[in-house]
Design a protein around this motif. Structure first.
Motif, PDB file in Angstrom:
ATOM      1  N   ASN A  82      -5.344  -1.163   8.554  1.00 57.42           N
ATOM      2  CA  ASN A  82      -6.420  -1.201   7.568  1.00 57.42           C
ATOM      3  C   ASN A  82      -6.190  -2.201   6.445  1.00 57.42           C
ATOM      4  N   ALA A  83      -4.963  -2.623   6.301  1.00 58.51           N
ATOM      5  CA  ALA A  83      -4.668  -3.780   5.447  1.00 58.51           C
ATOM      6  C   ALA A  83      -4.860  -3.548   3.955  1.00 58.51           C
ATOM      7  N   CYS A  84      -4.643  -2.326   3.493  1.00 58.25           N
ATOM      8  CA  CYS A  84      -4.775  -2.083   2.051  1.00 58.25           C
ATOM      9  C   CYS A  84      -3.773  -2.901   1.249  1.00 58.25           C
ATOM     10  N   LEU A  96      -3.353   7.805   7.155  1.00 57.01           N
ATOM     11  CA  LEU A  96      -3.651   6.872   8.241  1.00 57.01           C
ATOM     12  C   LEU A  96      -2.452   6.002   8.609  1.00 57.01           C
ATOM     13  N   ALA A  97      -1.382   6.110   7.852  1.00 57.15           N
ATOM     14  CA  ALA A  97      -0.263   5.167   7.995  1.00 57.15           C
ATOM     15  C   ALA A  97       0.454   5.290   9.338  1.00 57.15           C
ATOM     16  N   CYS A 148      -0.159   8.145   2.737  1.00 59.82           N
ATOM     17  CA  CYS A 148      -1.445   7.928   3.396  1.00 59.82           C
ATOM     18  C   CYS A 148      -1.512   8.585   4.771  1.00 59.82           C
ATOM     19  N   SER A 201       1.452  -3.753   4.410  1.00 60.93           N
ATOM     20  CA  SER A 201       0.518  -2.652   4.702  1.00 60.93           C
ATOM     21  C   SER A 201       1.154  -1.714   5.721  1.00 60.93           C
ATOM     22  N   GLY A 202       0.891  -0.426   5.550  1.00 66.47           N
ATOM     23  CA  GLY A 202       1.442   0.571   6.465  1.00 66.47           C
ATOM     24  C   GLY A 202       0.619   0.781   7.718  1.00 66.47           C
ATOM     25  N   CYS A 203      -0.526   0.111   7.817  1.00 65.29           N
ATOM     26  CA  CYS A 203      -1.309   0.150   9.057  1.00 65.29           C
ATOM     27  C   CYS A 203      -2.336  -0.965   9.020  1.00 65.29           C
ATOM     28  N   CYS A 251       0.851  -1.182   0.000  1.00 64.81           N
ATOM     29  CA  CYS A 251       0.000   0.000   0.000  1.00 64.81           C
ATOM     30  C   CYS A 251       0.895   1.243   0.000  1.00 64.81           C
ATOM     31  N   PRO A 252       0.354   2.437  -0.115  1.00 64.62           N
ATOM     32  CA  PRO A 252       1.211   3.628  -0.171  1.00 64.62           C
ATOM     33  C   PRO A 252       1.909   3.941   1.158  1.00 64.62           C
ATOM     34  N   GLY A 253       1.304   3.499   2.259  1.00 64.93           N
ATOM     35  CA  GLY A 253       1.940   3.715   3.564  1.00 64.93           C
ATOM     36  C   GLY A 253       2.242   5.176   3.842  1.00 64.93           C
TER      37      GLY A 253
HETATM   38  S1  SF4 Z   1      -3.016   0.104   4.967  1.00 68.82           S
HETATM   39 FE1  SF4 Z   1      -3.098   1.929   6.165  1.00 68.82          FE
HETATM   40  S2  SF4 Z   1      -1.247   2.987   5.501  1.00 68.82           S
HETATM   41 FE2  SF4 Z   1      -1.715   1.561   3.913  1.00 68.82          FE
HETATM   42  S3  SF4 Z   1      -2.972   2.727   2.477  1.00 68.82           S
HETATM   43 FE3  SF4 Z   1      -4.313   1.592   3.869  1.00 68.82          FE
HETATM   44  S4  SF4 Z   1      -4.868   3.055   5.371  1.00 68.82           S
HETATM   45 FE4  SF4 Z   1      -3.009   3.827   4.389  1.00 68.82          FE
END
Ligand code: SF4
Ligand code: HEM
Length: 551
Positions: free
Chosen positions: A459-461, A422-423, A420, A455-457, A414-416
């Motif tokens: 949310n598991a994108c 939320l990261a 992002c 994933s950077g958080c 994900c962009p992390g």
């Molecule tokens: S997993 Fe978290 S850090 Fe990665 S894009 Fe989704 S919300 Fe953002």
């Protein structure tokens, strides 16, 4: 390819005009950011860490060369020269300025693409197998059913304010490339004993904070009942899904809390009441949608033409062929995956020039059609085998022939923290570092199929729960740490990974992954045993012992 009609075009143009007015009001201060937010989200516009981001849906992952070229144009003129293909058959533009957004959207609308329902608590872009319609052994083309669902769900008044977002994925092949078991609803198209077409229906899968593998609530639903049954599911969810707590609002929590059986019973009861109503799909309606999918005019071609046989003498071509080319349902044709993971680049990014090149190659060799897969790679679904050598040479010249599909450096990320809001941690640089450690493609081939998802958080994108090796960024005392899981998978045997041990720091991640892989190489029963199968056989303990001993 599906052919849009005048209704679709008019609607999109009107929608862009409406958004242009909203942007004007935001820019002149008539709307503040809070007032503007729900309006922009209705059009797929997010606010990221540094800028607005536009998310554009690619229905069932199918793009025409014309559409891809337009995306290249938007990336070049309104963004910073690239776009990002995501794990949900969308493309994201990260840097479009607010005052340019209506123009960018208008240009995209002209070719029939938009960001409607790529955000918000509605039924999102319905996803499916990127090889749909081309792969051998499919029960039917799942895009027909995805399109039926798209038309039904787009701007559906009752399902615009669901408790939470809703994702539906469909697979119609033996091997699931659509990750249906980690979607709110997963549909597996197949035929029953008497040859009728229908769906196995799964509900309650999903990643994020509370990951679940979906549960089967109906082994066989006749295909023509699709909409009435989905409507029954949506009604049950809409009525009983929690709205008091965002973390408990997804259908997976409802299914978990009341149990899949009770959920199924509620759906069946609702369905009995509506199944013979207006949502029953007639043969004519299905035939109409089917007729709007135009298939390539395949020729009768040889499977081993001279051009192809000669090229196989070149080890670089042969390696790319072995890695990136898959059998097609029509003799003489192949399915070609284009890796968007050159070693060291952000996974899933394509530059405007690369998009133009791929569009040109699709026109020249692939009936003008491109597909987007959830692994963040692109694909040309129908290429004559005689054209493969020439296609490869041109892809190679554009830096698009890295033969690493499904290998250890074909990483989903994900962009992390790079984009992002939320990261908790970086994801793209972790992917880049790991890919560099395995840059030797001979070594990567020796390791075999291995999916790393980051994933950077929570949310598991980046789908970390279902990575063979999953990497999740967490924050501890203001610093980036990473939890590692092993043994997850997103295919027909979908499973969530098991935590390996304590989180490690940013600097330790690449070394740890190398150690995990080295341990696998020692412990695998045969060179053919896949990483994920070795983990399934031995559990994570032997990995844990060796890896943490070394750190
Ligand atoms: S997993 Fe978290 S850090 Fe990665 S894009 Fe989704 S919300 Fe953002
Ligand atoms: C602005 C950038 C983004 C934001 C703010 C964002 C936000 C979120 C949030 C909040 C969730 C959790 C949803 C939930 O718990 O129900 C989520 C899940 C998800 N997102 Fe993103 N996301 C972003 C970018 C991306 C990107 C770039 C991708 C693909 C590469 C992506 C794909 C997904 C996927 C696949 C999930 C899985 C959730 C599930 O299965 O339930 N997102 N995102």
């Amino acid at each position: 390819m599906y052919v849009y009609d005048e209704f679709d075009r008019t609607f999109l143009a009107e929608r862009v005009a409406e958004f242009r007015d909203q942007v004007t009001r935001r820019l002149d201060g008539a709307l503040n950011e809070d007032e503007f937010k729900p309006l922009r989200l209705m059009n797929g516009v997010y606010l990221q860490l540094h800028a607005y981001m536009l998310r554009v849906a690619i229905p069932y992952g199918t793009l025409s060369a014309h559409q891809l070229r337009r995306m290249a144009h938007v990336a070049r003129v309104y963004d910073r020269g690239y776009g990002h293909f995501t794990t949900r058959q969308n493309i994201q533009f990260n840097w479009i300025k607010l005052d340019n957004l209506p123009d960018a959207m208008a240009e995209l609308a002209e070719v029939g693409v938009h960001g409607i329902q790529t955000s918000g608590n509605c039924i999102r872009n319905v996803t499916t197998d990127q090889w749909a319609g081309a792969v051998p052994g499919e029960f039917d083309d799942p895009r027909i059913w995805a399109e039926i669902l798209r038309q039904y769900s787009t701007l559906h008044p009752e399902f615009t304010y669901l408790p939470r977002k809703f994702k539906i994925a469909i697979t119609a092949a033996g091997h699931d490339r659509a990750a249906i078991k980690v979607h709110d609803v997963g549909l597996r198209l197949h035929r029953n004993d008497v040859g009728e077409l229908g769906f196995e229906v799964l509900v309650g899968g999903g990643l994020g904070r509370t990951p679940f593998v979906g549960k089967s609530i109906r082994p066989f639903l006749p295909a023509r009942e699709l909409l009435s049954y989905i409507e029954a599911i949506m009604r049950v969810y809409n009525q009983y899904g929690r709205r008091d707590n965002i973390y408990k609002a997804r259908i997976k929590i409802l299914v978990h809390e009341i149990g899949a059986e009770a959920f199924a019973e509620a759906v069946e009861a609702e369905w009995e009441a509506i199944r013979d109503g207006a949502l029953h799909l007639s043969d004519e309606m299905i035939a109409d949608i089917r007729s709007r999918f135009v298939y390539p005019a395949y020729e009768a071609l040889e499977d081993e033409p001279a051009e192809f046989v000669a090229a196989m003498g070149d080890p670089r071509f042969a390696t790319w062929f072995a890695n990136s080319v898959h059998a097609h349902k029509v003799p003489g044709y192949s399915i070609v995956t284009i890796s968007l993971k050159p070693v060291g680049a952000p996974p899933g990014d394509a530059t405007a020039d690369q998009m133009d090149t791929i569009a040109d190659l699709a026109d020249a060799y692939a009936f003008g059609e491109i597909r987007v897969g959830h692994e963040q790679n692109l694909c040309l679904p129908s290429v004559a085998r005689r054209d493969l050598p020439e296609l490869w040479r041109r892809l190679d010249a554009a830096g698009l022939a890295t033969p690493n599909v499904n290998l250890v450096n074909d990483i989903i990320a994900c962009p992390g923290l790079d984009y992002c809001a939320l990261a908790n941690a970086r994801a793209i640089p972790v992917a880049q570092e790991i890919a560099k450690r395995f840059a030797d493609l001979d070594k990567a081939r020796g390791i075999g199929r291995l999916h790393i998802n980051i994933s950077g958080c929570i949310n598991a994108c980046g789908h970390h729960h279902v990575g063979h090796i999953g990497i999740l960024g967490v924050e501890k005392n203001g610093q980036e740490f990473y939890q590692i899981t092993l043994g997850g998978r997103a295919d027909e045997q979908a499973q969530l990974g098991t935590l390996l041990g304590p989180a490690v720091s940013y600097d330790q991640v690449p070394g740890l992954v190398e150690d995990v892989v080295a341990t696998y190489m020692e412990l695998r029963a045969t060179p053919q045993e896949l990483f994920v199968d070795t983990v399934a056989r031995l559990g994570v303990e032997p990995f844990k012992e060796r890896v943490y001993a070394a750190h």
